[in-house]
Motif scaffolding. Structure first.
Motif, PDB file in Angstrom:
ATOM      1  N   HIS A 295       0.825  -1.216   0.000  1.00  0.00           N
ATOM      2  CA  HIS A 295       0.000   0.000   0.000  1.00  0.00           C
ATOM      3  C   HIS A 295       0.854   1.258   0.000  1.00  0.00           C
ATOM      4  O   HIS A 295       0.592   2.209   0.739  1.00  0.00           O
ATOM      5  CB  HIS A 295      -0.963  -0.009   1.203  1.00  0.00           C
ATOM      6  N   GLY A 296       1.944   1.244  -0.784  1.00  0.00           N
ATOM      7  CA  GLY A 296       2.769   2.441  -0.949  1.00  0.00           C
ATOM      8  C   GLY A 296       3.875   2.611   0.072  1.00  0.00           C
ATOM      9  O   GLY A 296       4.622   3.580   0.002  1.00  0.00           O
ATOM     10  N   LEU A 297       4.006   1.690   1.022  1.00  0.00           N
ATOM     11  CA  LEU A 297       5.046   1.805   2.047  1.00  0.00           C
ATOM     12  C   LEU A 297       6.004   0.619   1.921  1.00  0.00           C
ATOM     13  O   LEU A 297       5.560  -0.524   1.826  1.00  0.00           O
ATOM     14  CB  LEU A 297       4.420   1.848   3.443  1.00  0.00           C
ATOM     15  N   ALA A 298       7.315   0.902   1.914  1.00  0.00           N
ATOM     16  CA  ALA A 298       8.273  -0.162   1.585  1.00  0.00           C
ATOM     17  C   ALA A 298       9.473  -0.181   2.524  1.00  0.00           C
ATOM     18  O   ALA A 298       9.566   0.591   3.471  1.00  0.00           O
ATOM     19  CB  ALA A 298       8.764   0.017   0.152  1.00  0.00           C
ATOM     20  N   ASP A 299      10.398  -1.044   2.198  1.00  0.00           N
ATOM     21  CA  ASP A 299      11.704  -1.138   2.845  1.00  0.00           C
ATOM     22  C   ASP A 299      11.541  -1.310   4.365  1.00  0.00           C
ATOM     23  O   ASP A 299      10.804  -2.181   4.795  1.00  0.00           O
ATOM     24  CB  ASP A 299      12.529   0.099   2.470  1.00  0.00           C
ATOM     25  N   ASP A 300      12.181  -0.471   5.165  1.00  0.00           N
ATOM     26  CA  ASP A 300      12.098  -0.633   6.616  1.00  0.00           C
ATOM     27  C   ASP A 300      10.710  -0.337   7.168  1.00  0.00           C
ATOM     28  O   ASP A 300      10.448  -0.568   8.352  1.00  0.00           O
ATOM     29  CB  ASP A 300      13.111   0.288   7.306  1.00  0.00           C
ATOM     30  N   ARG A 301       9.825   0.179   6.338  1.00  0.00           N
ATOM     31  CA  ARG A 301       8.460   0.429   6.815  1.00  0.00           C
ATOM     32  C   ARG A 301       7.655  -0.867   6.872  1.00  0.00           C
ATOM     33  O   ARG A 301       6.558  -0.899   7.418  1.00  0.00           O
ATOM     34  CB  ARG A 301       7.759   1.431   5.899  1.00  0.00           C
ATOM     35  N   VAL A 302       8.182  -1.917   6.246  1.00  0.00           N
ATOM     36  CA  VAL A 302       7.521  -3.217   6.272  1.00  0.00           C
ATOM     37  C   VAL A 302       8.372  -4.150   7.127  1.00  0.00           C
ATOM     38  O   VAL A 302       9.586  -4.216   6.962  1.00  0.00           O
ATOM     39  CB  VAL A 302       7.407  -3.789   4.843  1.00  0.00           C
ATOM     40  N   ARG A 303       7.739  -4.851   8.059  1.00  0.00           N
ATOM     41  CA  ARG A 303       8.502  -5.801   8.863  1.00  0.00           C
ATOM     42  C   ARG A 303       8.561  -7.123   8.113  1.00  0.00           C
ATOM     43  O   ARG A 303       7.526  -7.712   7.795  1.00  0.00           O
ATOM     44  CB  ARG A 303       7.833  -6.010  10.222  1.00  0.00           C
ATOM     45  N   ILE A 304       9.782  -7.589   7.831  1.00  0.00           N
ATOM     46  CA  ILE A 304       9.941  -8.833   7.096  1.00  0.00           C
ATOM     47  C   ILE A 304      10.684  -9.840   7.969  1.00  0.00           C
ATOM     48  O   ILE A 304      11.777  -9.572   8.452  1.00  0.00           O
ATOM     49  CB  ILE A 304      10.719  -8.609   5.786  1.00  0.00           C
ATOM     50  N   GLN A 305      10.046 -10.970   8.194  1.00  0.00           N
ATOM     51  CA  GLN A 305      10.681 -12.032   8.972  1.00  0.00           C
ATOM     52  C   GLN A 305      10.868 -13.254   8.096  1.00  0.00           C
ATOM     53  O   GLN A 305       9.954 -13.669   7.391  1.00  0.00           O
ATOM     54  CB  GLN A 305       9.817 -12.411  10.170  1.00  0.00           C
ATOM     55  N   VAL A 306      12.059 -13.809   8.136  1.00  0.00           N
ATOM     56  CA  VAL A 306      12.334 -15.036   7.400  1.00  0.00           C
ATOM     57  C   VAL A 306      12.508 -16.135   8.446  1.00  0.00           C
ATOM     58  O   VAL A 306      13.410 -16.064   9.280  1.00  0.00           O
ATOM     59  CB  VAL A 306      13.589 -14.897   6.528  1.00  0.00           C
ATOM     60  N   ASP A 307      11.613 -17.109   8.436  1.00  0.00           N
ATOM     61  CA  ASP A 307      11.582 -18.150   9.462  1.00  0.00           C
ATOM     62  C   ASP A 307      11.669 -17.549  10.864  1.00  0.00           C
ATOM     63  O   ASP A 307      12.414 -18.023  11.726  1.00  0.00           O
ATOM     64  CB  ASP A 307      12.696 -19.166   9.233  1.00  0.00           C
ATOM     65  N   GLY A 308      10.936 -16.495  11.059  1.00  0.00           N
ATOM     66  CA  GLY A 308      10.848 -15.889  12.383  1.00  0.00           C
ATOM     67  C   GLY A 308      11.936 -14.892  12.702  1.00  0.00           C
ATOM     68  O   GLY A 308      11.828 -14.135  13.666  1.00  0.00           O
ATOM     69  N   ALA A 309      13.016 -14.872  11.914  1.00  0.00           N
ATOM     70  CA  ALA A 309      14.121 -13.965  12.226  1.00  0.00           C
ATOM     71  C   ALA A 309      13.931 -12.641  11.482  1.00  0.00           C
ATOM     72  O   ALA A 309      13.621 -12.620  10.301  1.00  0.00           O
ATOM     73  CB  ALA A 309      15.449 -14.608  11.837  1.00  0.00           C
ATOM     74  N   ASP A 310      14.123 -11.534  12.203  1.00  0.00           N
ATOM     75  CA  ASP A 310      14.086 -10.217  11.572  1.00  0.00           C
ATOM     76  C   ASP A 310      15.461  -9.942  10.991  1.00  0.00           C
ATOM     77  O   ASP A 310      16.374  -9.561  11.707  1.00  0.00           O
ATOM     78  CB  ASP A 310      13.768  -9.142  12.614  1.00  0.00           C
ATOM     79  N   LEU A 311      15.610 -10.150   9.690  1.00  0.00           N
ATOM     80  CA  LEU A 311      16.907  -9.921   9.069  1.00  0.00           C
ATOM     81  C   LEU A 311      17.067  -8.424   8.782  1.00  0.00           C
ATOM     82  O   LEU A 311      16.108  -7.747   8.460  1.00  0.00           O
ATOM     83  CB  LEU A 311      17.039 -10.742   7.791  1.00  0.00           C
ATOM     84  N   THR A 312      18.280  -7.941   8.917  1.00  0.00           N
ATOM     85  CA  THR A 312      18.514  -6.514   8.789  1.00  0.00           C
ATOM     86  C   THR A 312      19.483  -6.252   7.652  1.00  0.00           C
ATOM     87  O   THR A 312      20.449  -6.991   7.470  1.00  0.00           O
ATOM     88  CB  THR A 312      19.120  -5.976  10.104  1.00  0.00           C
ATOM     89  N   THR A 313      19.239  -5.188   6.898  1.00  0.00           N
ATOM     90  CA  THR A 313      20.158  -4.825   5.822  1.00  0.00           C
ATOM     91  C   THR A 313      21.361  -4.107   6.428  1.00  0.00           C
ATOM     92  O   THR A 313      21.284  -3.538   7.503  1.00  0.00           O
ATOM     93  CB  THR A 313      19.502  -3.885   4.802  1.00  0.00           C
TER      94      THR A 313
END
Ligand SMILES: [Cu+2]
Length: 731
Positions: free
Chosen positions: A86-104
């Motif tokens: 809905h127009g919000l991206a990158d760090d504005r979206v919480r992305i978890q891979v197998d439960g882990a919050d991976l960070t750029t």
């Protein structure tokens, strides 16, 4: 059987929620997320068959999300797109891979969370657009994405020993891309052990037609054809993981050790390329069933080493420009899901995350020496969260969810230096003013969410919700400090070719979202379905940008209406609103010819900066997709058409340029045997030329380190026609 009965009973009586699913213990094959997410408020997931055929067509995991209504993708490198909800991206979206919050860990966010998992490993995902339950949200305003790989497998009985494996490969003609994946599992009834590996590479891809003059990329390099997208190649992308799991009755402990390594990844919309990325991840998870409910605990540790420089398609200037980052993220979660009664579940949890970042640029001589340039030195971002969420199933018709969450975010960064602080005008003054500033922040953020679902009958469901969500700025938004043109150009998170300067005073963003969804379908969900969502978000302290008018920025920078410009992050207010529509219709079904199903998606979003009345950057114009899927036994085929209108609502402050409307067609077919699956597809069948409206500015060749020494106004094009084939064998 007793175990299954127990879980069936608990999930029936307690009814759903994230942790209640307990899929890993119950099922050995990935379950359709479409089924499981039906019970989770505010969520949507993929169609299982779609996911399988998409996996064969992409190496960029983010692209698997593109069928979800309301999701679009920011273009980046070949395996690093960033999903926008809905127009919000990158760090504005919480992305978890197998439960882990991976960070750029990169001033261009090249190593995005989804670049760390290969599409072949993704078994399922859940997207929470907009109103996100607090138990899956936090430190994000645009929603949450949870990616899950296949759950561990176990032998069915004591006597049997499970040993199985899979091996696969793909080839795509456009860019001469190919790759492999293989894996093996050995397991007893209680213990499971697996190894998985995948690798991929691609040359530069080509667009549907020539979009720029034929010219060499590097000073004396070979000419790059007009239709070839410079710096879009990648190679040596390898993911390896060792996965161990122990289960005993209602308890399961999983330990994954994984490494991702990329030898090179070009970024056509950034001014340099990734020349190396190595990421280690330790992910420990526990889930257990107790009489009172269940308990989930997680610990993860991520160690990233990342380097950038000029790839083969760019001017090297004799020295290149090495940039290095090193980051570590430690994350932990403890969550209990307590069954208070047949009606009520209480989810209580606490999370912790600690991220450190070092970002330095080695001296290369001239005014870029003799010292190391410290872009961010000892950057820290530490987070303590706690949440409580109450879900109640009042009767078969009504479900409600109410949650509150507190996130305390501390950020800080150490003092910095330029290549030569003695050159005050170039480096020294900016460094001195940054070092004199109070850089430590402690943000006390609050999230709230309230959702209700009403199911008056077997053919309709309505959902409505409100959420207040907050996000603290990332380290680059707060601490990128240099107003020097070259340095600012290197700090760019959105791929627009502009230069960015941080703002130590930035406050957290706070979004207030309301969303309403209606879902209509036939009782068996076989004939037809229609789903419509409308949403509105008001963002207080939205982090947008203003023209830089201080330090080394020129007066012309403030007024320029064309060309690349220099910007500083700034808090303003913004609103985003829009609607998603998706539908499904069984067109025909016969025993002899199989079934034909039509599907369609239409998404619209509008983003406005209320402080300046400018448009927000990277907002997807009206877009839609129509597909017809044919299924006959093990044979599935699909024809899909993607159509996007032209982008003419542009962010003036960023000198964003428009893209034209377009459509293109994809064909995919697959055949499944008991032990194999073959996929064949033609993407962009008519070799149409188009540019993804969110693909960013093409700065992938030539003297990309100079501000306007390369053409402005060229969009990164989408891929021309590609013949794709993939084969997977299971044994
Ligand atoms: Cu980078």
């Amino acid at each position: 059987m007793a175990l299954i009965a127990l879980f069936t009973f608990t999930s029936f009586s307690a009814n759903a929620g994230e942790v209640m699913k307990m899929d890993p213990i119950l099922v050995t094959a990935p379950e359709s997320a479409g089924d499981s997410t039906d019970s989770t408020l505010g969520a949507s997931g993929p169609d299982k068959e779609d996911l399988a055929s998409q996996r064969a067509a992409v190496s960029d995991s983010a692209r698997l999300l593109q069928d979800i209504p309301g999701v679009s993708l920011y273009g980046a490198g070949g395996i690093s797109s960033l999903p926008a909800i809905h127009g919000l991206a990158d760090d504005r979206v919480r992305i978890q891979v197998d439960g882990a919050d991976l960070t750029t860990a990169c001033p261009n966010h090249m190593n995005s969370p989804l670049s760390y998992i290969d599409p072949t490993k993704i078994a399922s995902f859940t997207v929470f657009p907009g109103v996100t339950p607090v138990s899956v949200g936090g430190d994000s305003i645009g929603g949450s994405i949870q990616i899950t790989s296949a759950p561990p497998e176990f032998a069915e009985s004591k006597e049997r020993f499970l040993a199985k494996g899979q091996i696969g490969s793909f080839y795509r003609s456009n860019g001469n891309a190919y790759g492999y994946n293989f894996g093996a599992t050995v397991a007893g009834q209680w213990l499971s052990f697996a190894y998985n590996e995948s690798g991929s590479r691609s040359d530069n891809f080509v667009a549907g037609k020539s979009f720029k003059p034929v010219a060499p990329g590097r000073e004396d390099g070979p000419p790059i054809p007009g239709d070839e997208v410079g710096s879009s190649a990648y190679h040596g992308a390898t993911n390896r993981s060792v996965e161990m799991a122990v289960r005993y009755e209602g308890h399961m402990l999983q330990l994954d050790l994984s490494q991702q390594r990329v030898d090179f990844e070009g970024f056509p919309n950034q001014r340099m390329d990734m020349t190396y990325n190595n990421n280690w991840l330790v992910n420990l998870r526990y889930k257990g069933q107790y009489a009172w409910g269940d308990l989930e605990a997680r610990f993860s540790y991520q160690d990233t080493r990342h380097t950038m420089d000029m790839g083969p398609d760019r001017f090297f200037f004799g020295t290149g420009m090495p940039m290095d980052t090193k980051a570590k993220t430690t994350g932990a979660l403890l969550q209990g899901n307590i069954i208070l009664s047949e009606r009520d579940i209480l989810r209580v949890g606490t999370e912790y995350q600690y991220y450190t970042l070092y970002d330095w640029w080695s001296p290369v001589g001239g005014v870029m020496g003799p010292n190391t340039f410290w872009n961010i030195d000892y950057g820290q971002r530490e987070k303590f969260d706690a949440f409580v969420e109450w879900e109640a199933r009042w009767n078969p018709q009504w479900v409600s969810l109410l949650g509150v969450r507190s996130d305390t975010v501390m950020t800080n960064a150490g003092p910095v230096q330029g290549y030569d602080n003695g050159l005050a005008g170039l480096w020294g003054d900016d460094a001195a003013s940054f070092n004199a500033a109070d850089r430590k922040h402690i943000d006390g953020n609050w999230d709230l969410s309230a959702l209700a679902r009403y199911t008056p009958g077997a053919t309709q469901t309505y959902e409505a919700g409100y959420a207040r969500k907050s996000r603290s700025p990332n380290l680059y938004e707060r601490y990128a400090w240099s107003t020097n043109a070259m340095a600012a150009l290197m700090n760019n998170l959105v791929g627009d070719g502009n230069g960015y300067i941080g703002n130590v005073a930035l406050a957290p963003e706070v979004a207030n979202t309301v969303s309403v969804t209606g879902d209509w379908h036939d009782a068996a969900k076989e004939q037809w379905g229609l789903k419509a969502t409308g949403y509105y978000t008001y963002v207080q302290n939205y982090i947008d940008a203003r023209r830089c008018d201080f330090g080394q920025c020129s007066p012309e920078n403030v007024t320029a209406t064309t060309g690349f410009v220099f910007l500083q992050y700034v808090n303003q207010s913004a609103q985003l609103y829009g609607a998603d529509l998706s539908g499904r219709l069984l067109l025909a079904k016969t025993d002899r010819y199989g079934s034909f199903t039509g599907t369609g998606v239409l998404s619209y979003v509008r983003g406005e900066n209320l402080s300046t009345h400018d448009n927000l950057y990277h907002i997807m114009p009206l877009n839609g997709k129509l597909a017809v899927t044919h299924r006959l036994g093990p044979w599935t085929s699909m024809m899909e058409m993607i159509a996007v209108t032209d982008k003419n609502r542009l962010s003036q402050v960023r000198n964003e340029f428009g893209t034209g409307g377009y459509w293109y067609l994809n064909l995919r077919t697959s055949y499944e045997w008991k032990h194999a699956r073959l996929d064949f597809g033609i993407e962009n069948v008519f070799n149409r030329y188009y540019a993804n409206p969110l693909g960013g500015a093409y700065v992938g060749q030539g003297p990309s380190m100079t501000t306007n020494g390369i053409p402005w106004g060229v969009a990164v094009p989408g891929m021309g026609r590609s013949f794709n084939v993939a084969l997977n064998v299971y044994f």
